[in-house]
Design a protein around this motif. Structure first.
Motif, PDB file in Angstrom:
ATOM      1  N   ALA A   1       0.833  -1.212   0.000  1.00  0.00           N
ATOM      2  CA  ALA A   1       0.000   0.000   0.000  1.00  0.00           C
ATOM      3  C   ALA A   1       0.863   1.256   0.000  1.00  0.00           C
TER       4      ALA A   1
ATOM      5  N   GLU B   1      -7.990  -6.104   3.064  1.00  0.00           N
ATOM      6  CA  GLU B   1      -7.049  -5.346   3.884  1.00  0.00           C
ATOM      7  C   GLU B   1      -6.392  -4.237   3.050  1.00  0.00           C
TER       8      GLU B   1
ATOM      9  N   ALA C   1      -8.510  -1.139   2.591  1.00  0.00           N
ATOM     10  CA  ALA C   1      -8.497  -0.273   3.765  1.00  0.00           C
ATOM     11  C   ALA C   1      -7.158   0.461   3.898  1.00  0.00           C
ATOM     12  N   LEU C   2      -6.064  -0.295   3.859  1.00  0.00           N
ATOM     13  CA  LEU C   2      -4.753   0.335   4.065  1.00  0.00           C
ATOM     14  C   LEU C   2      -4.360   1.220   2.878  1.00  0.00           C
ATOM     15  N   GLY C   3      -4.821   0.861   1.687  1.00  0.00           N
ATOM     16  CA  GLY C   3      -4.523   1.667   0.506  1.00  0.00           C
ATOM     17  C   GLY C   3      -5.144   3.049   0.600  1.00  0.00           C
ATOM     18  N   GLU C   4      -6.335   3.097   1.157  1.00  0.00           N
ATOM     19  CA  GLU C   4      -6.993   4.387   1.315  1.00  0.00           C
ATOM     20  C   GLU C   4      -6.239   5.266   2.310  1.00  0.00           C
ATOM     21  N   THR C   5      -5.769   4.627   3.378  1.00  0.00           N
ATOM     22  CA  THR C   5      -5.006   5.389   4.370  1.00  0.00           C
ATOM     23  C   THR C   5      -3.669   5.854   3.798  1.00  0.00           C
ATOM     24  N   ALA C   6      -3.003   4.970   3.044  1.00  0.00           N
ATOM     25  CA  ALA C   6      -1.727   5.364   2.430  1.00  0.00           C
ATOM     26  C   ALA C   6      -1.937   6.555   1.502  1.00  0.00           C
TER      27      ALA C   6
ATOM     28  N   THR D   1      -8.612   7.895  -4.252  1.00  0.00           N
ATOM     29  CA  THR D   1      -7.568   6.998  -3.766  1.00  0.00           C
ATOM     30  C   THR D   1      -6.829   6.371  -4.939  1.00  0.00           C
TER      31      THR D   1
ATOM     32  N   THR E   1      -2.974   6.924  -5.894  1.00  0.00           N
ATOM     33  CA  THR E   1      -2.142   5.720  -5.895  1.00  0.00           C
ATOM     34  C   THR E   1      -1.366   5.614  -7.205  1.00  0.00           C
TER      35      THR E   1
ATOM     36  N   TYR F   1       6.769   6.187   2.169  1.00  0.00           N
ATOM     37  CA  TYR F   1       5.795   6.840   1.282  1.00  0.00           C
ATOM     38  C   TYR F   1       6.360   8.105   0.639  1.00  0.00           C
TER      39      TYR F   1
ATOM     40  N   LEU G   1       0.465   2.284   9.757  1.00  0.00           N
ATOM     41  CA  LEU G   1      -0.617   2.540   8.814  1.00  0.00           C
ATOM     42  C   LEU G   1      -1.978   2.225   9.458  1.00  0.00           C
TER      43      LEU G   1
ATOM     44  N   LEU H   1      -2.742   5.009  11.869  1.00  0.00           N
ATOM     45  CA  LEU H   1      -3.078   6.207  11.101  1.00  0.00           C
ATOM     46  C   LEU H   1      -4.511   6.119  10.601  1.00  0.00           C
ATOM     47  N   ARG H   2      -4.901   4.923  10.223  1.00  0.00           N
ATOM     48  CA  ARG H   2      -6.264   4.712   9.737  1.00  0.00           C
ATOM     49  C   ARG H   2      -7.274   5.059  10.827  1.00  0.00           C
TER      50      ARG H   2
ATOM     51  N   LEU I   1      -7.295   8.913  11.363  1.00  0.00           N
ATOM     52  CA  LEU I   1      -7.931   9.697  10.302  1.00  0.00           C
ATOM     53  C   LEU I   1      -9.409   9.385  10.184  1.00  0.00           C
TER      54      LEU I   1
END
Lengths: 233, 198
Positions: free
Chosen positions: A11, A36, A39-44, B80, B84, B150, B178, B181-182, B185
């Motif tokens: 992510a 997973e 979820a983690l990709g959105e946070t990244a 997102t 990405t 990142y 992460l 952080l989730r 946020l």
């Protein structure tokens, strides 16, 4: 190495080429990792908003659009795609009208019914204070881009990015729904700005849902429709 | 830039991606107007070079244009996905260029009032403060792992070497960081409902 453990690194784009390919191959067959990663990709990706963002050079936009046009002309004949575009546009326009999520004019708006400009400015200052207070809890919105920030005493602000103006003779109405309770009116607003900040009239007890519906002008005492925006605090 | 295609202004990001998938170019330009600036800011942070950052943003938006038909809204937000794509391009470029990624930023222009005006500026600042505020609440080692991965574009193996830690430790810091952080946020989830859960 257990490929399951690579989700966070993937992510964050922190895998080397081979590991990345191995993980992507694994994703196809592992529903747990896909979930997973969502979820983690959105946070990244949220980290992307944590940097200074200067204006890109103006020429970049034109270059991208020209390159895109050049690519697509070779692939899809204009005539063949026309009917699709019309249908798709009509369909998404209908959906979007219901969702009422969009891009307004980029002008600061405090969309709250207030008597004077002075009290509007004071309310805005309070709202900003709640949002930037590090001890406030913020949760992201479902249904749109934005957040609800709740300070330690339960005072709360709804912030929506690019909320389309409410339709004629309609308003947006915010609701606070404490755990196990019915929705309580928390303010009406019109939207339409780039950023809509709504200081809520009601305090928000922990665990409440904050929701927004479209209602007739003046607002109503109980919601008549499904929420277009909501946040679980 | 604002005002070119106002008829698309009320559409959601996901609707715009669906239109881009049908070769509607105005949808691509609207998406650029919404995300070009954060995309460029992110690429610049990773690459620390204005012209490379432009390359990364251009490649990412062209990748969006090519692969829009494969975007599945149920799997996540369009924003997102776009960010990405940008991040992936930036990281690939920084590794190819072998730039010195830990170097301080040089000559990066101050954020200025641009296409969006003061209100867009306020929104970006709010987002930035929120993310930076959440990062500050992480334990130092987790924050360091997230930032180097990142923003620095380091791989987990490079991080292990750089920080003198076993790979497993780095992985765990990234995962814990992460995940935390989730929480900080706020996870919006996918379902919309009237019901409170607690």
């Amino acid at each position: 190495m257990d490929v399951h453990e690579l989700t966070a690194a993937y992510a964050l784009d922190a895998l080397g080429t081979e590991e990345r390919e191995a993980y992507e191959a694994h994703l196809g067959s592992c529903a747990e990792c896909r979930e997973e990663l969502a979820a983690l990709g959105e946070t990244a990706a949220a980290l992307a908003w944590g940097v200074d963002s200067p204006e890109p050079p103006a020429a970049l936009r034109g270059r991208i659009l020209a390159a895109a046009a050049a690519e697509r002309e070779n692939v899809i004949p204009l005539r063949a795609r026309r009917p699709w575009v019309v249908r798709a546009t009509a369909a998404v326009a209908a959906v979007a009208a219901c969702a009422a999520v969009g891009l307004g004019a980029w002008a600061a708006t405090l969309s709250h019914s207030l008597d004077s400009e002075r009290s509007a400015r004071a309310a805005e200052a309070r709202a900003v204070q709640i949002v930037v207070d590090p001890s406030s809890k913020t949760v992201a919105l479902r249904g749109g881009d934005g957040m609800v920030a709740v300070d330690q005493s339960g005072r709360a602000v709804l912030v929506v990015h690019r909320l389309a103006p409410a339709p004629a003779d309609k308003v947006y109405e915010a609701w606070v729904i404490p755990p196990g309770s019915k929705p309580i009116r928390a303010g009406i607003f019109k939207g339409g700005g780039s950023m809509t900040m709504v200081p809520l009239d009601e305090t928000v007890p922990a665990g409440s849902v904050v929701a927004t519906t479209v209602e007739r002008a003046g607002g109503v005492d109980a919601p008549t429709d499904s929420p277009i925006l909501s946040a679980q605090t | 830039m604002v005002g070119v295609n106002r008829e698309l202004a009320h559409l959601s990001d996901e609707a715009l991606v669906a239109l881009a998938a049908r070769s509607e170019q105005s949808a691509l330009s609207e998406l650029y107007d919404r995300y070009g600036r954060p995309a460029y800011g992110l690429a610049l942070r990773v690459l620390r070079d204005e012209s490379l950052a432009e390359d990364a943003v251009q490649e990412a938006f062209l990748a969006l244009w090519r692969t829009a038909p494969r975007f599945v809204p149920e799997r996540g937000k369009a924003s997102t996905w776009i960010l990405t794509l940008v991040h992936r391009r930036a990281v690939d470029l920084v590794r190819r260029e072998e730039r010195r990624r830990a170097d301080p930023l040089e000559n990066v222009p101050e954020p200025s009032d641009g296409i969006g005006g003061a209100d867009e500026e306020a929104w970006l600042r709010l987002q930035r403060e929120r993310v930076q505020g959440a990062l500050k609440q992480l334990p130092d080692q987790q924050r360091e792992a997230l930032e180097l991965a990142y923003y620095g574009g380091f791989t987990q193996s490079e991080l292990a070497e750089r920080l003198g830690q076993p790979l497993g430790t780095i992985k765990s810091r990234m995962f814990m960081g992460l995940s935390r952080l989730r929480e900080l946020l706020g996870d919006p989830g996918m379902e919309m409902s009237w019901t409170s859960t607690s």
